[in-house]
Design a protein around this motif. Structure first.
Motif: not given
Length: 487
Positions: A21-25, A29-31, A44-45, A212-214
């Motif tokens: 599943e996809w999750h919010r941070a 936070g987003t970038f 925007t991720l 994890v994108c960051t």
């Protein structure tokens, strides 16, 4: 019909993926991800942090035993289906890649084909993991030797080949039976997110792959390394960062694979075929706008051939069309960000200050986007910064030489040793030079060495281990030996 990039982006996940599943941070936070040709925001991720990293590695560790028990044939079938899906979605993947990192569409399609082959290659290798069974030399024991998955693996990829680098790491990890935590580059994460959904569609079980994108890679990766749950790290990126990761991995004695920086020499001998040499130089220099660790950084040309080589290369480089990679006819797209253009501009200016002559190009392109002109420099001083620093841009720096020994010594005068190129019509001469070059790979009368069926990697400070080929899967396997007394 291929969907528009905006429509493709609209179907991608949030940027953090675990448990299928996809999750919010965790922080909320987003970038943003920008198109380097236009400066426009295209996505925007979620911007992951330590909490997201901890959840991801826990998921990978929790699924390792079950995934390792999945039969090799099933893992092979998943990879084969992933290969087929990548090929089917070539146009969408290429369009997305061009939008987020700039390479011309034709080149992006080439990367899709290259990347797909890693899934196909490791689909075939998954069922050929080797072992051994034999008697001890004294006849008193039987040996059973098996290769087993190393365990939860940390995968880190760069921004310059956002599809090929992920398939080159995920392919062997899946084949070997390793679960994975994966951090894409924050400049070009969208192609990687597409691959996550594609692998799920191919049948990869939930929990095997977490992402994890960051914009805080140090926090995320150090959390994984220090978790006590990861057993392997595979990294492609700069030597500077690779050294830091090696120090961190030493704390937990993690297995490591490092594909690091390059400073590739390109040697043109006096008996080289000019057309072959120039064709190879164009590939080795301009592929991906020069933003490749395999790019020819230093061109050493025999003095008897240097004038004709410079004339021919300058003509070819001057004819290249610079522009948005999404526009038909573009040969050279933008560099990935403004800092990349600044770096190239600084290196060229330094070379000129030290006596180099600009044959073409030599400056950034004014206006919107991160563009730099294809450039040829001659009479480059050995102490110029670009002779010891990866240019990562469309700049060919040319130096003359008189003897093969002189060329080899100059080529080896670097802490890097990823790839080198030699142009000569003599097989004996070419092999002799190749044997003396301190490099993990050598292109002999070719400017392209990358192939999924061949081992990719370097020596010295260009890295550890190999990706691709027969040895690529070994990076994700541990050897186990069982001794059985003979009664």
């Amino acid at each position: 019909m291929t969907r528009a990039v905006a429509d493709i982006v609209g179907t991608l996940g949030s940027g953090i993926y675990r448990g299928g599943e996809w999750h919010r941070a965790a922080s909320g936070g987003t970038f943003t991800v920008e198109n380097p040709a236009t400066g426009e925001t295209i996505a925007t991720l979620a911007d992951g942090d330590r909490a997201d990293a901890s959840a991801a590695i826990a998921s990978a560790a929790g699924h390792q035993r079950d995934w390792a028990a999945v039969p090799a044939r099933r893992r092979s079938e998943i990879l084969r289906r992933a290969y087929e899906l990548v090929v089917e979605r070539t146009d969408e993947l290429a369009a997305l890649m061009t939008a987020e990192m700039g390479k011309p569409l034709a080149e992006a399609r080439g990367e899709v084909a290259y990347a797909a082959e890693f899934f196909r290659w490791y689909a075939e290798e998954a069922v050929r993991i080797r072992g051994d069974a034999r008697r001890s030399p004294d006849g008193k024991s039987r040996f059973i030797i098996t290769a087993e998955p190393v365990g939860p693996s940390i995968l880190i990829t760069p921004w310059n080949f956002p599809l090929a680098m992920v398939s080159r790491k995920i392919g062997p990890a899946i084949a070997a039976g390793c679960t994975m935590v994966y951090k894409p580059a924050n400049l070009t994460p969208l192609t990687s997110l597409y691959v996550v959904d594609l692998l799920s569609e191919a049948g990869l079980p939930d929990g095997v792959l977490s992402v994890v994108c960051t914009t805080s890679p140090g926090d995320v990766v150090s959390t994984w390394i220090d978790s006590g749950q990861a057993r392997k790290l595979s990294f492609t990126g700069s030597t500077e960062v690779g050294k830091l990761l090696l120090e961190q991995c030493a704390r937990g004695v993690l297995r490591t694979s490092m594909e690091l920086g390059g400073n590739a020499p390109f040697i043109v001998c006096e008996d080289a075929d000019l057309d072959t040499a120039v064709d190879a130089a164009m590939v080795a220099k301009t592929r991906n706008m020069g933003e490749a660790c395999t790019a020819a950084n230093r061109m050493f040309v025999h003095r008897s051939r240097i004038d004709e080589f410079v004339t021919a290369l300058t003509e070819r480089m001057s004819a290249l069309t610079v522009g948005d990679g999404a526009v038909a006819g573009t040969d050279v797209g933008p560099l990935v960000e403004a800092k990349a253009v600044d770096k190239v501009d600084r290196l060229v200016a330094d070379a000129v200050d030290r006596g180099a002559t600009v044959m073409c190009g030599g400056r950034r392109v004014d206006g919107v986007g991160h563009f730099y002109q294809p450039t040829v420099l001659t009479d480059v001083a050995q102490d110029a910064d670009l002779m010891s620093t990866e240019i990562f841009g469309p700049v060919a720096a040319i130096v003359g030489f008189d003897t093969d020994d002189e060329a080899v010594d100059a080529a080896n005068d670097t802490e890097f040793g990823l790839v080198a190129y030699v142009m000569t019509e003599s097989v004996d001469r070419g092999l002799s030079i190749a044997e003396r070059l301190e490099s993990g790979m050598v292109g002999f009368n070719t400017g392209l060495v990358s192939n999924p069926a061949a081992p990719f990697g370097g020596v010295k400070q260009s890295g550890l281990g190999r990706e691709g080929g027969l040895t690529g899967i070994d990076e994700f396997l541990e050897t186990k030996y069982v001794a059985i007394p003979v009664k």
